[in-house]
Design a protein around this motif. Structure first.
Motif, PDB file in Angstrom:
ATOM      1  N   CYS A  42       0.968  -1.160   0.120  1.00 49.64           N
ATOM      2  CA  CYS A  42      -0.009   0.018   0.194  1.00 49.64           C
ATOM      3  C   CYS A  42       0.762   1.226  -0.061  1.00 49.64           C
ATOM      4  O   CYS A  42       2.005   1.337   0.482  1.00 49.64           O
ATOM      5  CB  CYS A  42      -1.123  -0.009   1.351  1.00 49.64           C
ATOM      6  SG  CYS A  42      -2.211  -1.373   1.380  1.00 49.64           S
ATOM      7  N   THR A  44       2.201   4.401   1.151  1.00 46.91           N
ATOM      8  CA  THR A  44       2.315   5.257   2.285  1.00 46.91           C
ATOM      9  C   THR A  44       2.954   6.582   2.381  1.00 46.91           C
ATOM     10  O   THR A  44       2.780   7.378   3.404  1.00 46.91           O
ATOM     11  CB  THR A  44       3.149   4.567   3.574  1.00 46.91           C
ATOM     12  OG1 THR A  44       4.275   4.203   3.088  1.00 46.91           O
ATOM     13  CG2 THR A  44       2.238   3.007   3.703  1.00 46.91           C
ATOM     14  N   GLY A  59      -1.883   2.967  -5.744  1.00 41.69           N
ATOM     15  CA  GLY A  59      -1.604   1.983  -4.513  1.00 41.69           C
ATOM     16  C   GLY A  59      -2.307   2.510  -3.158  1.00 41.69           C
ATOM     17  O   GLY A  59      -1.887   2.139  -2.126  1.00 41.69           O
ATOM     18  N   ILE A  60      -3.184   3.531  -3.321  1.00 44.12           N
ATOM     19  CA  ILE A  60      -4.097   3.856  -2.103  1.00 44.12           C
ATOM     20  C   ILE A  60      -4.755   2.669  -1.665  1.00 44.12           C
ATOM     21  O   ILE A  60      -5.411   1.880  -2.535  1.00 44.12           O
ATOM     22  CB  ILE A  60      -4.875   4.922  -2.443  1.00 44.12           C
ATOM     23  CG1 ILE A  60      -4.058   6.320  -2.888  1.00 44.12           C
ATOM     24  CG2 ILE A  60      -5.918   5.317  -1.535  1.00 44.12           C
ATOM     25  CD1 ILE A  60      -3.647   7.161  -1.805  1.00 44.12           C
ATOM     26  N   CYS A  61      -4.675   2.179  -0.273  1.00 47.61           N
ATOM     27  CA  CYS A  61      -5.472   1.289   0.286  1.00 47.61           C
ATOM     28  C   CYS A  61      -6.419   1.810   1.288  1.00 47.61           C
ATOM     29  O   CYS A  61      -5.835   2.930   2.029  1.00 47.61           O
ATOM     30  CB  CYS A  61      -4.494   0.277   0.919  1.00 47.61           C
ATOM     31  SG  CYS A  61      -3.560  -0.698  -0.124  1.00 47.61           S
ATOM     32  N   VAL A  64      -5.270   3.218   4.934  1.00 52.71           N
ATOM     33  CA  VAL A  64      -3.636   3.290   5.200  1.00 52.71           C
ATOM     34  C   VAL A  64      -3.314   4.835   4.743  1.00 52.71           C
ATOM     35  O   VAL A  64      -3.702   5.322   3.680  1.00 52.71           O
ATOM     36  CB  VAL A  64      -3.006   2.383   4.325  1.00 52.71           C
ATOM     37  CG1 VAL A  64      -1.513   2.462   4.299  1.00 52.71           C
ATOM     38  CG2 VAL A  64      -3.388   0.949   4.652  1.00 52.71           C
ATOM     39  N   THR A 151      -5.989  10.171   4.248  1.00 53.02           N
ATOM     40  CA  THR A 151      -6.632   8.705   4.467  1.00 53.02           C
ATOM     41  C   THR A 151      -7.711   8.531   3.611  1.00 53.02           C
ATOM     42  O   THR A 151      -8.720   9.404   3.980  1.00 53.02           O
ATOM     43  CB  THR A 151      -6.614   8.598   5.978  1.00 53.02           C
ATOM     44  OG1 THR A 151      -5.683   8.695   6.608  1.00 53.02           O
ATOM     45  CG2 THR A 151      -7.221   7.087   6.249  1.00 53.02           C
ATOM     46  N   THR A 153     -10.979   5.704   2.926  1.00 48.25           N
ATOM     47  CA  THR A 153     -11.730   4.553   2.902  1.00 48.25           C
ATOM     48  C   THR A 153     -12.654   4.225   1.833  1.00 48.25           C
ATOM     49  O   THR A 153     -13.204   5.040   1.360  1.00 48.25           O
ATOM     50  CB  THR A 153     -12.395   4.493   4.257  1.00 48.25           C
ATOM     51  OG1 THR A 153     -13.393   5.326   4.597  1.00 48.25           O
ATOM     52  CG2 THR A 153     -11.418   4.688   5.548  1.00 48.25           C
ATOM     53  N   GLY A 158      -6.901  -3.732  -4.055  1.00 44.32           N
ATOM     54  CA  GLY A 158      -5.424  -3.585  -3.232  1.00 44.32           C
ATOM     55  C   GLY A 158      -5.650  -3.493  -1.825  1.00 44.32           C
ATOM     56  O   GLY A 158      -4.640  -3.668  -1.035  1.00 44.32           O
ATOM     57  N   SER A 159      -6.766  -3.057  -1.194  1.00 46.35           N
ATOM     58  CA  SER A 159      -6.684  -3.012   0.051  1.00 46.35           C
ATOM     59  C   SER A 159      -6.862  -4.393   0.937  1.00 46.35           C
ATOM     60  O   SER A 159      -7.480  -5.276   0.358  1.00 46.35           O
ATOM     61  CB  SER A 159      -7.893  -2.426   0.307  1.00 46.35           C
ATOM     62  OG  SER A 159      -8.132  -0.854  -0.001  1.00 46.35           O
ATOM     63  N   SER A 160      -6.082  -4.487   1.862  1.00 49.75           N
ATOM     64  CA  SER A 160      -6.169  -5.673   2.566  1.00 49.75           C
ATOM     65  C   SER A 160      -7.478  -5.771   3.776  1.00 49.75           C
ATOM     66  O   SER A 160      -8.210  -4.477   3.582  1.00 49.75           O
ATOM     67  CB  SER A 160      -4.947  -5.791   3.519  1.00 49.75           C
ATOM     68  OG  SER A 160      -4.783  -4.620   4.457  1.00 49.75           O
TER      69      SER A 160
END
Length: 562
Positions: A42, A44, A59-61, A64, A151, A153, A158-160
């Motif tokens: 992800c 960061t 790569g935004i999760c 995160v 941040t 949501t 790609g989000s865990s």
């Protein structure tokens, strides 16, 4: 029994082939297993350059946080979101206390669909999306430079979090409020997750939200949704409650704070009168008697309140001397504490007409907007339907978009119009949606400024050129706009009504504006005023009578009027 040599050869060959097949299969299995188990990290921290959507960081999760830095007013950070399905995208942008950063959410094509552009920290908000797709976030500086944390949501690729439980909430409640009440903090529900909360309002005509602060706009109901970001052990989740806003009920009469009441002329007994809505946009200079009398007629002969942050009570005797009102009172609101005072708000709500004097519009933004005073003004506009007017700085805050002050009054503003400060959503007035205003127009040669305001609104807020509008008035001239969208021009000079004919050819950060379109970029209808208000302009059709048409165009920062 002996084995023949050819039999031995066959056995060896078959065994070798078996070994080769097994090894190839094993290598393939390992490759597949390795591919399956590889999970992209992800994001960061932002990675420069990411100043455009085509260079956006990926790569935004969900849940995160991403650390970033804005190094200048022209540094824009773009992030790409791969949304996997319907859901709510919630965004939180926190930054240092000495700066003001904003975010904008865009679909794959077109203008922004959500944004947070207030003085709140963090800047939060959310947008429900109906399907999977690509979205972008643009982070920009309204003022200052420095670090920030973004941040997001929502249903992001790609989000865990697959298999993680949703948070369990306690009871979420929002207290009932009345119009004129001060902005209040929302209390999050209890939760077994440590994720941060953000809030949204389903009905911004009733209440708006900035951070965790809710501001009352008008009576009615709104669903307030508390969304909690994912943490390491839980997915994101949300819960809702209903906010009910009554039409009033504060203590009245009441005692105003020291220094607020600059005096009152006329009756000391409150008069309840029937009002009809309307708005006066006055260009400053000498007050226009006919426009004031137009407002007084709509007040039903009730009580008038004048608002200002500097100055005297000179309007008391002037307005009362025009006749037809019960009383005139001036309130001096020169601090946030006074702007949030319940008695100040109640005094405004009990008025049948409000006039906002000249001065510094930044004071009005600081002391009125998002506070009890601003809520009371919006109550008069949208619920009580009482007339409201303003001159000079008072006119400057009337549109959905406004300039807080400070821009140069020459063509230099067209050298980098995207840097010109523009605010939005001060007053809630559907007739002036997508409108930016400008007083003292011809007297201070503010044609370049108004053009830059239009360009900045389009660039920084994603307003389409088809809907963006400008209204300017000369000194000693006023536009009196009826609640039905028709209006008259009173006074000795003129008001100007501006609409684009197409998109700017060049509108970019740190770049001179080109908005030419064959020298017809802006269609400007100039309407002379008169004592009787014989010439008109209709906001519904954006057409008028009694005026003349001009065309404005800009090439490499140079404005031409013909």
């Amino acid at each position: 029994m002996r084995s023949e040599p050819w039999i031995k050869q066959i056995s060896v060959n078959r065994f070798s082939k078996f070994i080769r097949i097994f090894l190839n299969w094993a290598v393939a299995f390992c490759a597949v297993a390795t591919t399956t188990m590889t999970i992209a990290a992800c994001l960061t921290a932002e990675i420069e350059p990411n100043n455009t959507d085509t260079a956006a960081n990926t790569g935004i999760c969900a849940g995160v946080s991403v650390a970033g830095t804005l190094s200048s007013s022209s540094d824009y950070d773009w992030f790409k979101l791969d949304v996997t399905g319907a859901g709510t995208i919630s965004i939180s942008l926190s930054h240092g206390g000495s700066v003001d950063f904003d975010w904008f959410l865009y679909p794959a094509t077109g203008g922004y669909i959500a944004y947070a552009s207030t003085s709140a920290n963090p800047e939060t908000g959310s947008k429900a999306v109906s399907a999977a797709g690509t979205y972008y976030i643009r982070v920009k500086s309204y003022s200052g430079t420095g670090a920030y944390t973004l941040t997001v949501t929502g249903p992001l690729a790609g989000s865990s979090g697959g298999g993680l439980p949703a948070p369990i909430f306690g009871i979420f409640t929002v207290p009932a409020k009345n119009v004129g009440d001060a902005a209040f903090a929302l209390t999050p529900p209890s939760s077994n997750s440590s994720g941060a909360f953000s809030y949204t309002s389903s009905n911004t005509a009733v209440a708006t939200i900035s951070g965790n602060m809710a501001t009352i706009v008008a009576n009615g109901t709104s669903t307030i949704t508390a969304t909690q970001a994912a943490d390491a052990a839980h997915t994101a989740g949300s819960t809702s409650a209903t906010l009910t806003v009554g039409s009033g009920g504060g203590v009245w009469p009441c005692t105003l704070p020291s220094g607020v009441d600059l005096g009152k002329v006329g009756s000391t007994t409150d008069k309840v009168a029937t009002t009809t809505g309307g708005f006066v946009l006055m260009g400053g200079g000498t007050d226009v008697d006919a426009a004031m009398q137009w407002m007084i007629a709509k007040s039903g002969g009730g009580d008038v309140v004048v608002l200002r942050s500097t100055g005297t009570n000179a309007y008391n005797s002037y307005l009362y001397g025009l006749g037809g009102v019960n009383s005139v009172q001036t309130l001096l609101i020169d601090s946030t504490t006074k702007g949030d005072n319940a008695c100040v708000a109640e005094t405004i709500k009990h008025a049948e007409m409000v006039f906002i004097a000249g001065g510094n519009q930044q004071n009005y933004v600081d002391y009125f907007k998002g506070r009890a005073t601003g809520a009371a003004l919006n109550y008069l506009i949208n619920s009580k339907l009482a007339p409201i007017g303003g001159t000079s700085a008072g006119m400057a805050i009337m549109g959905q978009y406004y300039h807080p002050g400070g821009a140069a009054e020459d063509a230099t503003v067209l050298q980098n119009p995207t840097s010109i400060a523009i605010g939005n959503n001060f007053l809630t007035n559907s007739l002036l949606n997508n409108v930016v205003t400008e007083p003292h127009f011809t007297q201070r040669s503010r044609q370049p400024r108004l053009t830059s305001f239009l360009a900045s609104s389009i660039y920084n807020y994603g307003v389409t050129w088809q809907t963006m509008r400008g209204i300017a008035c000369d000194e000693a001239t006023a536009y009196a706009l009826d609640a039905n969208g028709t209006g008259k021009i009173f006074g000795t000079n003129a008001c100007f009504f501006v609409k684009p004919t197409g998109a700017p050819e060049t509108l970019a950060a740190n770049t001179s504006l080109t908005w030419n379109l064959s020298q017809q970029a802006l269609n400007v209808y100039k309407v002379p005023g008169s004592t009787a208000g014989l010439n008109t302009f209709n906001m519904n059709t954006f057409t008028g009578t009694g005026g003349t048409t001009q065309y404005w165009s800009v090439s490499s920062g140079t404005l031409t009027i013909r």
